[in-house]
Write a protein that holds these residues in place. Structure first.
Motif, PDB file in Angstrom:
ATOM      1  N   GLN B 140       0.830  -1.193   0.000  1.00  0.00           N
ATOM      2  CA  GLN B 140       0.000   0.000   0.000  1.00  0.00           C
ATOM      3  C   GLN B 140       0.860   1.236   0.000  1.00  0.00           C
ATOM      4  O   GLN B 140       1.997   1.233   0.458  1.00  0.00           O
ATOM      5  CB  GLN B 140      -0.927   0.022   1.226  1.00  0.00           C
ATOM      6  CG  GLN B 140      -0.294   0.502   2.524  1.00  0.00           C
ATOM      7  CD  GLN B 140       0.322  -0.604   3.340  1.00  0.00           C
ATOM      8  OE1 GLN B 140       0.675  -1.644   2.817  1.00  0.00           O
ATOM      9  NE2 GLN B 140       0.445  -0.375   4.625  1.00  0.00           N
ATOM     10  N   TRP B 141       0.278   2.296  -0.503  1.00  0.00           N
ATOM     11  CA  TRP B 141       0.830   3.626  -0.337  1.00  0.00           C
ATOM     12  C   TRP B 141      -0.107   4.375   0.593  1.00  0.00           C
ATOM     13  O   TRP B 141      -1.270   4.034   0.730  1.00  0.00           O
ATOM     14  CB  TRP B 141       0.925   4.341  -1.689  1.00  0.00           C
ATOM     15  CG  TRP B 141       2.225   4.105  -2.378  1.00  0.00           C
ATOM     16  CD1 TRP B 141       2.682   2.921  -2.854  1.00  0.00           C
ATOM     17  CD2 TRP B 141       3.234   5.070  -2.659  1.00  0.00           C
ATOM     18  NE1 TRP B 141       3.915   3.083  -3.420  1.00  0.00           N
ATOM     19  CE2 TRP B 141       4.266   4.395  -3.324  1.00  0.00           C
ATOM     20  CE3 TRP B 141       3.353   6.444  -2.432  1.00  0.00           C
ATOM     21  CZ2 TRP B 141       5.427   5.034  -3.756  1.00  0.00           C
ATOM     22  CZ3 TRP B 141       4.495   7.084  -2.872  1.00  0.00           C
ATOM     23  CH2 TRP B 141       5.526   6.381  -3.518  1.00  0.00           C
ATOM     24  N   THR B 185       9.508  14.879   1.093  1.00  0.00           N
ATOM     25  CA  THR B 185       9.680  13.940  -0.004  1.00  0.00           C
ATOM     26  C   THR B 185      11.082  14.128  -0.575  1.00  0.00           C
ATOM     27  O   THR B 185      11.705  15.166  -0.344  1.00  0.00           O
ATOM     28  CB  THR B 185       8.603  14.143  -1.094  1.00  0.00           C
ATOM     29  OG1 THR B 185       8.702  13.079  -2.028  1.00  0.00           O
ATOM     30  CG2 THR B 185       8.784  15.451  -1.822  1.00  0.00           C
ATOM     31  N   PRO B 192       8.974   9.523  -6.202  1.00  0.00           N
ATOM     32  CA  PRO B 192       8.183   9.888  -5.021  1.00  0.00           C
ATOM     33  C   PRO B 192       7.189  11.022  -5.276  1.00  0.00           C
ATOM     34  O   PRO B 192       6.087  11.026  -4.716  1.00  0.00           O
ATOM     35  CB  PRO B 192       9.257  10.310  -4.004  1.00  0.00           C
ATOM     36  CG  PRO B 192      10.468   9.554  -4.405  1.00  0.00           C
ATOM     37  CD  PRO B 192      10.425   9.533  -5.899  1.00  0.00           C
ATOM     38  N   GLY B 195       3.957   9.831  -6.667  1.00  0.00           N
ATOM     39  CA  GLY B 195       3.037   9.273  -5.683  1.00  0.00           C
ATOM     40  C   GLY B 195       2.093  10.340  -5.149  1.00  0.00           C
ATOM     41  O   GLY B 195       0.899  10.117  -5.001  1.00  0.00           O
ATOM     42  N   TYR B 199      -2.177  10.623  -5.820  1.00  0.00           N
ATOM     43  CA  TYR B 199      -3.193  10.759  -4.777  1.00  0.00           C
ATOM     44  C   TYR B 199      -3.989  12.043  -4.922  1.00  0.00           C
ATOM     45  O   TYR B 199      -5.203  12.059  -4.719  1.00  0.00           O
ATOM     46  CB  TYR B 199      -2.553  10.652  -3.385  1.00  0.00           C
ATOM     47  CG  TYR B 199      -2.511   9.232  -2.908  1.00  0.00           C
ATOM     48  CD1 TYR B 199      -1.320   8.546  -2.779  1.00  0.00           C
ATOM     49  CD2 TYR B 199      -3.697   8.548  -2.637  1.00  0.00           C
ATOM     50  CE1 TYR B 199      -1.303   7.229  -2.378  1.00  0.00           C
ATOM     51  CE2 TYR B 199      -3.688   7.234  -2.241  1.00  0.00           C
ATOM     52  CZ  TYR B 199      -2.482   6.576  -2.112  1.00  0.00           C
ATOM     53  OH  TYR B 199      -2.479   5.263  -1.714  1.00  0.00           O
ATOM     54  N   MET B 265       4.267   7.747   1.051  1.00  0.00           N
ATOM     55  CA  MET B 265       5.227   6.701   0.679  1.00  0.00           C
ATOM     56  C   MET B 265       4.580   5.336   0.609  1.00  0.00           C
ATOM     57  O   MET B 265       3.415   5.167   1.003  1.00  0.00           O
ATOM     58  CB  MET B 265       6.348   6.649   1.716  1.00  0.00           C
ATOM     59  CG  MET B 265       7.686   7.108   1.192  1.00  0.00           C
ATOM     60  SD  MET B 265       8.258   6.079  -0.162  1.00  0.00           S
ATOM     61  CE  MET B 265       9.134   7.318  -1.087  1.00  0.00           C
ATOM     62  N   GLY B 266       5.374   4.359   0.143  1.00  0.00           N
ATOM     63  CA  GLY B 266       4.899   2.990   0.109  1.00  0.00           C
ATOM     64  C   GLY B 266       5.360   2.250   1.356  1.00  0.00           C
ATOM     65  O   GLY B 266       6.236   2.714   2.078  1.00  0.00           O
ATOM     66  N   ASN B 267       4.776   1.081   1.581  1.00  0.00           N
ATOM     67  CA  ASN B 267       5.048   0.378   2.822  1.00  0.00           C
ATOM     68  C   ASN B 267       6.482  -0.131   2.945  1.00  0.00           C
ATOM     69  O   ASN B 267       6.943  -0.426   4.035  1.00  0.00           O
ATOM     70  CB  ASN B 267       4.079  -0.796   2.997  1.00  0.00           C
ATOM     71  CG  ASN B 267       3.948  -1.179   4.441  1.00  0.00           C
ATOM     72  OD1 ASN B 267       3.714  -0.345   5.301  1.00  0.00           O
ATOM     73  ND2 ASN B 267       4.163  -2.455   4.744  1.00  0.00           N
ATOM     74  N   GLU B 299      -6.958   3.578  -4.156  1.00  0.00           N
ATOM     75  CA  GLU B 299      -5.614   3.612  -3.564  1.00  0.00           C
ATOM     76  C   GLU B 299      -4.573   3.240  -4.609  1.00  0.00           C
ATOM     77  O   GLU B 299      -4.887   2.666  -5.639  1.00  0.00           O
ATOM     78  CB  GLU B 299      -5.523   2.613  -2.392  1.00  0.00           C
ATOM     79  CG  GLU B 299      -6.407   2.920  -1.213  1.00  0.00           C
ATOM     80  CD  GLU B 299      -5.950   4.124  -0.407  1.00  0.00           C
ATOM     81  OE1 GLU B 299      -4.772   4.525  -0.526  1.00  0.00           O
ATOM     82  OE2 GLU B 299      -6.775   4.681   0.335  1.00  0.00           O
ATOM     83  N   GLU B 300      -3.318   3.550  -4.265  1.00  0.00           N
ATOM     84  CA  GLU B 300      -2.192   3.141  -5.100  1.00  0.00           C
ATOM     85  C   GLU B 300      -1.682   1.808  -4.570  1.00  0.00           C
ATOM     86  O   GLU B 300      -1.482   1.673  -3.356  1.00  0.00           O
ATOM     87  CB  GLU B 300      -1.039   4.140  -4.970  1.00  0.00           C
ATOM     88  CG  GLU B 300      -1.271   5.465  -5.630  1.00  0.00           C
ATOM     89  CD  GLU B 300      -0.486   5.601  -6.891  1.00  0.00           C
ATOM     90  OE1 GLU B 300      -0.947   5.107  -7.920  1.00  0.00           O
ATOM     91  OE2 GLU B 300       0.581   6.206  -6.840  1.00  0.00           O
ATOM     92  N   PHE B 372       0.399   3.196  -9.942  1.00  0.00           N
ATOM     93  CA  PHE B 372       1.465   4.185  -9.839  1.00  0.00           C
ATOM     94  C   PHE B 372       1.707   4.779 -11.213  1.00  0.00           C
ATOM     95  O   PHE B 372       1.664   4.079 -12.214  1.00  0.00           O
ATOM     96  CB  PHE B 372       2.776   3.593  -9.289  1.00  0.00           C
ATOM     97  CG  PHE B 372       3.636   4.624  -8.619  1.00  0.00           C
ATOM     98  CD1 PHE B 372       4.648   5.281  -9.297  1.00  0.00           C
ATOM     99  CD2 PHE B 372       3.396   4.975  -7.303  1.00  0.00           C
ATOM    100  CE1 PHE B 372       5.418   6.257  -8.667  1.00  0.00           C
ATOM    101  CE2 PHE B 372       4.159   5.952  -6.670  1.00  0.00           C
ATOM    102  CZ  PHE B 372       5.167   6.585  -7.360  1.00  0.00           C
TER     103      PHE B 372
END
Lengths: 295, 415, 281
Positions: B140-141, B185, B192, B195, B199, B265-267, B299-300, B372
């Protein structure tokens, strides 16, 4: 057969000696140049089929703002990179003494040239880094507000050039050190007796004798400036938003990078870069030819 | 037994294999991948399980480094094709699909009911109605935040469901007063920033509109695009200065130190945050704030995938492997080791990792999943777009010029 | 001797100079010290943003880790397996070509010479796509052999320039005398000229070793797997998918820099002698 050889060997020998070298060079350098020119007339993603589009790539290039940014950056590189020549000369003069251990110093000053450009780029990136980089902190101390050179599209190219100058100055320094070794001591003595010293001595007596070294230094510096791929790739990848891009990097981006599947367009950029360099190469060759035929 | 090729060892192993009559009975599956050390270990375990379930098959895994793989794949798909290869979904796989270099595996999807089990990821694996690979993980992001920074600025710490946009922007003001970057970021590698854009776009105009944009159906100079940037402009002044010179890890370091509060950010970043000293107590996660009220929440979720190249020799066993990787239990085990999320909705996640639990919640209840920007949009558009996003965050006043430029790229990139 | 020899200046100037030397060297090599310090930092420092402050501990383990976590040993081996054949090949070929162009007079002598020189100055990018395709078609993509062949061919340009200038400066009478005595051309080359070329061969070998060892562009274009990648491209593997291990990267870079530095220090005298005679003429 062997008598034919014995009689004609002086005529045939050069070709025998030249053959392997010329063959390799032709296959890997000469022919590929023409092949790239050919590819530039196609639209090809490197995976599937190539489609003939004539001069369409070049037409697109003319309208491409990224191309002009790259071109402009190449010019900046060209002019500023030449600072390596006087800088190298000054350091060579500084080191041209006979104190104890000077040979060690000379070798250590040459160090930056021996390291890979990848490492040079990396360390300078950290030096410029906002927040903790020493150069960033220096600008903060001097100007009150820190400047992250690699994040600012006005300064980024200059920042990369500064990183490139470090090994290049070392290279030029060695060329001049060896050149200074060959300066005729009697001319220097005579001039000194005549009362010449300092800048006058340098300009009128020393520099003319250093002409061959200067020529080589300028040649390698110009070639190095136009070739600058490694540093741009490592330090900014052409950023921020393409403002530090140079033609050599742009070509790679378009043809082989993660988001680049345009071989034909990349080849067109390469051909333009080649054209620019041919201007300089012809100039150098012409000068060399003049020197050769004068002998 | 998993064979990992490593130079001379591989030669010796190959020689031993060829001279052993027992080994000759096994069918070989060649698999090229680009795993980092932890995923590599997880996959070696998966391969061992596969070989136990299918004792006549021997999987030979050749692992490349992550960056080198991106160039290597262009070579080996034509010359020395393996039976299985890693890659990504969406528009990232399009060049290879269009060149006929990835095989159609819709039959694997049919036979194993994957259209249902992998429903959320199906769209990103499909081109013109056919599927070209199998997804095995996604992550997830969202917004990761430093709870201590919130407390230092005197702001109420949000829960995983997040806050709404107006609250978020108001919080940014308070962060500024406390000398903390509201949003950080590191856009040196460009992605980044994409991202954040994704969103903004998903939350302002919705999933279908965003997909149309990345598919090239909407002009970049359209008013709705400007709406997205107008919303973005509200937080732009509170983003870390000089992000264009920062790698994403450097920005993460800022958040670890409490100099920044939030990070889109991503997980995968959690490992990095924790290595810097953050813990489950002060590291928080929330979904990106709602901007346009009432829009279904998309969601991304960038997806990693496995494909069968067209030049594969052992297609049948390769399809067996894909079916295996898509299985719910296999994905549960694999993703527990990866610290990522299974794409199979019937899998489960470890209950003791709050971020995976929150992520699983976020993604399973999401309306739809985007891949993405650099996977939803074609390569040329992706590059130009990401540069434009970076430029906007540094110089928002250049918006008109940026949108014009993106529009001219759109004209060429979607032929 | 220029500038004025330091012994002839005042004592004060001499002392200032002797102090200025180490200070200048320190400033000049500061970036190197930066890399060295980073290579000894623990990764937690970097995750906290501590790049240039006092390290929280000295992590000598980084140097062991970089061998454990990556195929650094393999990359170094690849670099040697690439560089040594290239040095032998390029220097060897250019001895032949330099001899041909330096000794013999024939019509196209200057033209061929300039072709070598010009070819060496072209930008790599114009060769990139065709050379990659050629290496592909020969089945040598992603092999050390493929990369080596390209480098041998390309460096022949520069090496020919170097050797030809060097040979031109040799006393021609030796060759004339040998010819008068009826010695064959090949024997003249092998027994008379080649021994005289030793300083140039030494100098050129060091230069080419450095160039090839540090080449990044062609290593990334023509090699992709750890079986073939030399260390410049291989170091990139330390930048994983998400996290770049800068402390390991620095340690790896220092290790990668050692062979060319070692060779340079060992062959210094030849190197400087060769530069004097070959290029600056």
């Amino acid at each position: 057969m062997s008598t034919y050889w014995k009689a004609n060997q002086r005529r045939l020998a050069p070709w025998l000696f030249l053959a392997p070298g010329m063959a390799m060079f032709a296959i890997y350098v000469i022919i590929p140049i023409f092949q790239s020119m050919w590819i530039s007339f196609y639209d090809w993603d490197g995976l599937g089929d190539a489609v003939w589009i004539g001069t369409a790539n070049y037409v697109e290039l003319v309208d491409d703002p990224e191309f002009y940014t790259s071109f402009k950056n190449n010019l900046i590189w060209l002019f500023l990179y030449l600072l390596a020549v006087p800088a190298g000369l000054l350091i060579a003069i500084f080191l041209n003494q006979n104190v104890r251990g000077i040979r060690l110093y000379k070798s250590l000053f040459f160090f930056p040239f021996v390291i890979s450009q990848v490492v040079v780029g990396l360390i300078f990136t950290w030096f410029y880094a906002p927040g903790f980089g020493p150069i960033y902190l220096l600008t903060e101390w001097i100007f009150g507000q820190g400047t992250a050179i690699l994040a600012d599209d006005r300064y980024v190219t200059y920042g990369i050039i500064a990183a490139g100058l470090w090994p290049q100055i070392a290279y030029v320094m060695i060329l001049y050190l060896t050149g200074l070794n060959n300066v005729a001591p009697d001319q220097v003595e005579a001039a000194r007796l005549d009362g010449a010293k300092g800048w006058r001595m340098l300009w009128y007596v020393i520099l003319p004798q250093l002409r061959p070294a200067t020529f080589i230094a300028v040649v390698v510096t110009v070639i190095g400036a136009l070739r600058s791929f490694d540093l741009v790739s490592i330090m900014t990848a052409g950023g921020p938003y393409g403002s530090s891009r140079v033609l050599s990097y742009y070509m790679y981006e378009q043809a082989l990078s993660e988001y680049g599947y345009r071989m034909g367009y990349g080849a067109a950029i390469a051909v333009v870069l080649f054209g620019i360099m041919m201007v300089f190469i012809s100039g150098f060759i012409w000068k060399m030819w003049r020197d050769e035929t004068e002998r | 037994m998993v064979h990992l090729k490593k130079g001379a060892l591989a030669l010796t192993a190959a020689l031993l294999m060829s001279t052993s009559a027992y080994a000759q009975d096994k069918r070989v599956l060649n698999y090229y991948a680009d795993f980092d050390p932890i995923p590599l270990a997880a996959f070696e375990a998966l391969i061992t399980d596969f070989e136990t379930a299918n004792p006549e098959v021997d999987v030979v895994l050749q692992n490349f480094d992550h960056e080198g793989y991106k160039t290597a794949i262009r070579n080996f798909l034509t010359t020395d094709s393996p039976d299985l290869a890693n890659w990504y979904a969406g528009n990232r796989m399009a060049p290879f699909v269009n060149a006929g270099q990835f095989q159609d595996v819709s039959d694997v999807w049919e036979a194993n009911g994957l259209s249902d089990a992998l429903a959320s990821a199906k769209a990103s694996m499909t081109i013109e109605g056919k599927q070209y690979g199998v997804p095995y993980t996604y992550y997830q992001w969202g917004i990761y935040f430093n709870k201590d920074a919130y407390k230092a600025a005197g702001i109420e710490v949000p829960g995983p469901e997040g806050v709404n946009w107006d609250t978020f922007v108001a919080n940014c003001e308070k962060f500024k007063a406390a000398n903390i970057d509201c949003l950080t970021t590191g856009t040196k590698a460009l992605w980044p920033g994409a991202g954040i854009f994704d969103y903004m776009s998903l939350r302002t105009n919705g999933y279908e509109w965003h997909m149309d944009l990345t598919a090239g159906k909407i002009a970049w100079t359209d008013q709705k695009v400007r709406d997205v940037f107008a919303q973005w402009a509200k937080v732009q002044p509170y983003i870390t200065a000089n992000h264009a010179a920062l790698e994403w890890e450097d920005a993460a370091a800022l958040m670890v130190q409490g100099k920044a509060a939030n990070y889109v950010m991503g997980n995968f970043a959690v490992g990095n945050f924790k290595q810097g000293g953050m813990t489950n107590d002060n590291l928080g996660f929330m979904v990106f704030p709602e901007i346009t009220p009432g829009l279904p929440r998309a969601e991304e979720a960038p997806t990693d995938t496995i494909h069968i190249p067209s030049g594969a020799k052992n297609v049948d066993d390769a399809k067996l492997f894909l079916a295996f990787v898509a299985d719910a239990a296999v994905q549960t085990k694999l993703n527990a080791a990866l610290s990522q999320l299974p794409t199979n909705k019937n899998s489960t996640v470890p209950a003791d990792d709050p971020f995976l639990v929150a992520g699983f919640e976020s993604l399973s209840s999401a309306y739809a999943l985007a891949q993405f920007f650099d996977r939803d949009a074609p390569a040329e558009m992706a590059k130009a777009g990401m540069e434009g996003f970076q430029e906007f965050m540094v110089k928002p006043e250049n918006l008109d010029a940026i949108l014009e430029r993106l529009e001219s790229v759109r004209a060429k990139a979607y032929e | 001797m220029f500038p004025r020899p330091i012994e002839q200046t005042s004592r004060a100037t001499q002392i200032m100079y002797k102090i200025a030397l180490p200070v200048a060297l320190f400033l000049w090599l500061m970036p190197l010290l930066g890399i060295a310090v980073t290579s000894l930092r623990p990764p937690a420092d970097l995750a906290q943003g501590n790049y240039f402050g006092i390290p929280s501990s000295i992590a000598f383990s980084n140097y062991a880790d970089v061998f454990r976590n990556s195929d650094l040993a393999r990359y170094i081996l690849n670099s040697f397996m690439l560089t040594i054949p290239v040095v032998i090949g390029a220097v060897g070929l250019s001895c032949l070509t330099g001899y041909a162009l330096g000794i013999y007079k024939f019509k196209s002598n200057l033209l061929i010479f300039f072709l070598f020189v010009a070819g060496n100055f072209v930008p790599f990018q114009i060769l990139m796509v065709p050379v990659r395709d050629l290496t592909y078609d020969m089945g040598l993509i992603d092999t050390t052999t493929g990369l080596a062949l390209f480098h041998i061919a390309f460096q022949t340009g520069f090496c020919t320039l170097f050797m030809r200038n060097f040979i031109k400066a040799l006393p021609f009478e030796l060759i004339e005398a040998a010819r008068v005595e009826g010695v064959s051309e090949v024997r003249i080359f092998w027994y008379i000229v080649l021994p005289l070329m030793r300083p140039a061969i030494a100098a050129l070998s060091v230069l080419i070793f450095t160039f090839i060892w540090n080449d990044y562009f062609w290593a990334t274009v023509l090699t992709t797997s750890r079986e073939a990648q030399p260390i410049t491209a291989g170091l990139n593997s330390l930048k994983g998918q998400w996290v770049a291990s800068w402390h390991l990267f620095s340690a790896g870079s220092i290790i990668a820099a050692l062979p060319p530095v070692a060779i340079f220090f060992l062959m210094q005298r030849h190197f400087i002698a060769g530069l004097t005679l070959g290029a600056v003429k």
